[in-house]
Design a protein around this motif. Sequence first.
Motif, PDB file in Angstrom:
ATOM      1  N   SER A  27       7.524  -1.179   4.585  1.00 31.66           N
ATOM      2  CA  SER A  27       6.367  -0.643   3.860  1.00 31.66           C
ATOM      3  C   SER A  27       5.920  -1.575   2.742  1.00 31.66           C
ATOM      4  O   SER A  27       4.731  -1.875   2.603  1.00 31.66           O
ATOM      5  CB  SER A  27       6.707   0.740   3.284  1.00 31.66           C
ATOM      6  N   ILE A  28       6.884  -2.048   1.944  1.00 31.71           N
ATOM      7  CA  ILE A  28       6.553  -2.963   0.850  1.00 31.71           C
ATOM      8  C   ILE A  28       6.018  -4.279   1.405  1.00 31.71           C
ATOM      9  O   ILE A  28       5.025  -4.834   0.921  1.00 31.71           O
ATOM     10  CB  ILE A  28       7.794  -3.227  -0.031  1.00 31.71           C
TER      11      ILE A  28
ATOM     12  N   LEU B 149      -1.089  -6.891   3.551  1.00 29.99           N
ATOM     13  CA  LEU B 149      -2.371  -6.333   3.965  1.00 29.99           C
ATOM     14  C   LEU B 149      -3.347  -6.062   2.834  1.00 29.99           C
ATOM     15  O   LEU B 149      -4.562  -6.025   3.055  1.00 29.99           O
ATOM     16  CB  LEU B 149      -2.136  -5.036   4.759  1.00 29.99           C
ATOM     17  N   VAL B 150      -2.837  -5.856   1.617  1.00 33.87           N
ATOM     18  CA  VAL B 150      -3.744  -5.586   0.492  1.00 33.87           C
ATOM     19  C   VAL B 150      -4.343  -6.905   0.006  1.00 33.87           C
ATOM     20  O   VAL B 150      -3.604  -7.816  -0.392  1.00 33.87           O
ATOM     21  CB  VAL B 150      -3.012  -4.870  -0.654  1.00 33.87           C
ATOM     22  N   PRO B 151      -5.661  -7.039   0.022  1.00 34.50           N
ATOM     23  CA  PRO B 151      -6.298  -8.322  -0.336  1.00 34.50           C
ATOM     24  C   PRO B 151      -6.002  -8.802  -1.752  1.00 34.50           C
ATOM     25  O   PRO B 151      -6.027 -10.007  -2.019  1.00 34.50           O
ATOM     26  CB  PRO B 151      -7.800  -8.022  -0.169  1.00 34.50           C
ATOM     27  N   ASP B 152      -5.729  -7.871  -2.665  1.00 27.90           N
ATOM     28  CA  ASP B 152      -5.499  -8.256  -4.064  1.00 27.90           C
ATOM     29  C   ASP B 152      -4.177  -8.991  -4.269  1.00 27.90           C
ATOM     30  O   ASP B 152      -3.973  -9.625  -5.311  1.00 27.90           O
ATOM     31  CB  ASP B 152      -5.516  -7.015  -4.961  1.00 27.90           C
TER      32      ASP B 152
ATOM     33  N   THR C  59       2.958   1.755  -7.241  1.00 28.04           N
ATOM     34  CA  THR C  59       1.593   1.232  -7.223  1.00 28.04           C
ATOM     35  C   THR C  59       1.181   0.786  -5.827  1.00 28.04           C
ATOM     36  O   THR C  59       0.065   1.062  -5.369  1.00 28.04           O
ATOM     37  CB  THR C  59       1.455   0.043  -8.196  1.00 28.04           C
ATOM     38  N   MET C  60       2.056   0.120  -5.125  1.00 29.44           N
ATOM     39  CA  MET C  60       1.721  -0.405  -3.801  1.00 29.44           C
ATOM     40  C   MET C  60       1.555   0.693  -2.754  1.00 29.44           C
ATOM     41  O   MET C  60       0.674   0.633  -1.903  1.00 29.44           O
ATOM     42  CB  MET C  60       2.800  -1.381  -3.326  1.00 29.44           C
ATOM     43  N   LEU C  61       2.416   1.711  -2.813  1.00 30.87           N
ATOM     44  CA  LEU C  61       2.498   2.662  -1.709  1.00 30.87           C
ATOM     45  C   LEU C  61       2.013   4.066  -2.052  1.00 30.87           C
ATOM     46  O   LEU C  61       2.010   4.937  -1.177  1.00 30.87           O
ATOM     47  CB  LEU C  61       3.939   2.734  -1.192  1.00 30.87           C
ATOM     48  N   GLY C  62       1.643   4.296  -3.297  1.00 30.62           N
ATOM     49  CA  GLY C  62       1.199   5.631  -3.659  1.00 30.62           C
ATOM     50  C   GLY C  62       2.377   6.573  -3.871  1.00 30.62           C
ATOM     51  O   GLY C  62       3.541   6.171  -3.791  1.00 30.62           O
ATOM     52  N   GLN C  63       2.085   7.863  -4.084  1.00 33.25           N
ATOM     53  CA  GLN C  63       3.116   8.819  -4.452  1.00 33.25           C
ATOM     54  C   GLN C  63       4.177   8.985  -3.365  1.00 33.25           C
ATOM     55  O   GLN C  63       5.369   8.844  -3.615  1.00 33.25           O
ATOM     56  CB  GLN C  63       2.468  10.179  -4.755  1.00 33.25           C
TER      57      GLN C  63
END
Length: 480
Positions: free
Chosen positions: A199-200, A206-209, A312-316
């Motif tokens: 997941s990490i 995949l996250v462009p930032d 922050t990366m994966l949400g709650q």
Amino acid sequence: MVSFISAIAVLIIGYLIYGRVVEKIFSPDDRETPAITMEDGVDYVPIKTWKAVLIQLLNIAGTGPIFGALMGACFGPVVFLWIVFGAILGGAVHDYMSGMISERNGGASIAELSGIYLGKPALYLMRGFSVLLLLLTGTVFVTSPATLIARMTPESLSNSFWIVVILIYYVLATLLPIDKIIGRLYPLFGVVLIIMAVSIGGATLLVPDYHIPEISFADLHPEGLPIWPFMFITVACGAISGFHATQSPMIAKCITSEKEGRKVFYGAMIVESVIALVWAAAGVAFYGGTQMLNEALTTVGQSGTVYEISHTMLGQVGGILAVIGVVACPITSGDTAFRSARLILAESLHLDQKIIRNRLIITIPLLGTGALLTQLDFNVLWRYFSWSNQTLAMISLWVASAYLLKNTKSKYGSFITAFPATFMSAVSLTYILMANEGFRQPAAFAYPAGICFALALFSVFLVKFIKQGTNGFPSKKTPQ
């Protein structure tokens, strides 16, 4: 990003190709394993291979491939190279040999193996040294998960509260038969740990930032720490770890076929290195560089940094899943650290561990000492743990070299452990000479001293290599 993906690919190829080379040199056969011949229902218990792989992974993982990788990432993407090649050529070889040599000697600990293959002085040294390392390891793996759980629970449930809870669990896991808690919970936690890493890693890619830097040899550590030898000590478990030599004999008592050893020992180390790569990449990508990552590690600590990245990366929901993996990881290494210490002391004292009273005699003082050590500063504990860890890896590799000289079809196979043993010898001595917790000597002295020390040990090995078949290393008669 290309470097990160390539690094994972090289690790997999290393398992498939170099892992088979190592296996061929050791030459596993069809003999009955200690799990069959010495089954006692407590420590010697047959376990299915897939479970053994996941248990071994949880045993060796701890916070090492996470905290160590994050701190190692402060040196820059050069850390990717050390994780990959350190694991393939050193760490996985180390784990495989320490597990399989133990299996060939009735599940003996690394301390006993040192006595068998390096002589009596090594036996006494390693008994004390390995128990000390296991105490430090168990303590580190009490404080780090307790800190992280405390961040996620009400203030009334303090860090001290969770330390007590974890220590109580450690008492049970250390005392009970291996298949009662460890054999049932670890495979589940192993799956969670793998899902967390995937997941990490997926979010980082995949996250462009998030931008994963490409490999370079530049030293980017904000505090100016030199790559040699500090990076090699800091990463610890993600590349090579002497702690694993204390854990592999535990599973060596449980495997039902020698031919499954590559999957269990070599394979688990490769998976751990993939996890280390994921966290090293995620740390730099999330904070945008080594400067901000180092500041986060300094201000909120290792546990706080992991929590911040995960949430922050994966949400709650994903964050909770990730943190569960990070919490389970150290706890499931801490309990087996104390369990391994119990087994080493039991060997030394000749106490039959089928009798629960004998287990209690060793376990209670061990956990009491661990409770006292939790009052020390985590960062100090980690530095001493890291150096002790890599020094034990050095010794374990020399033990494996001595074994291979005497017990393989071709003595040339012993170089697969002698070369990494020489490298780790230089790393370990150089670090303790330079480090603040060591002798604080300048690099101008520490560097040549470390190299000379390593070359001296390698010269002794070469002498034994040349004389092999006549004098060799001191060795008891053991079943081969």
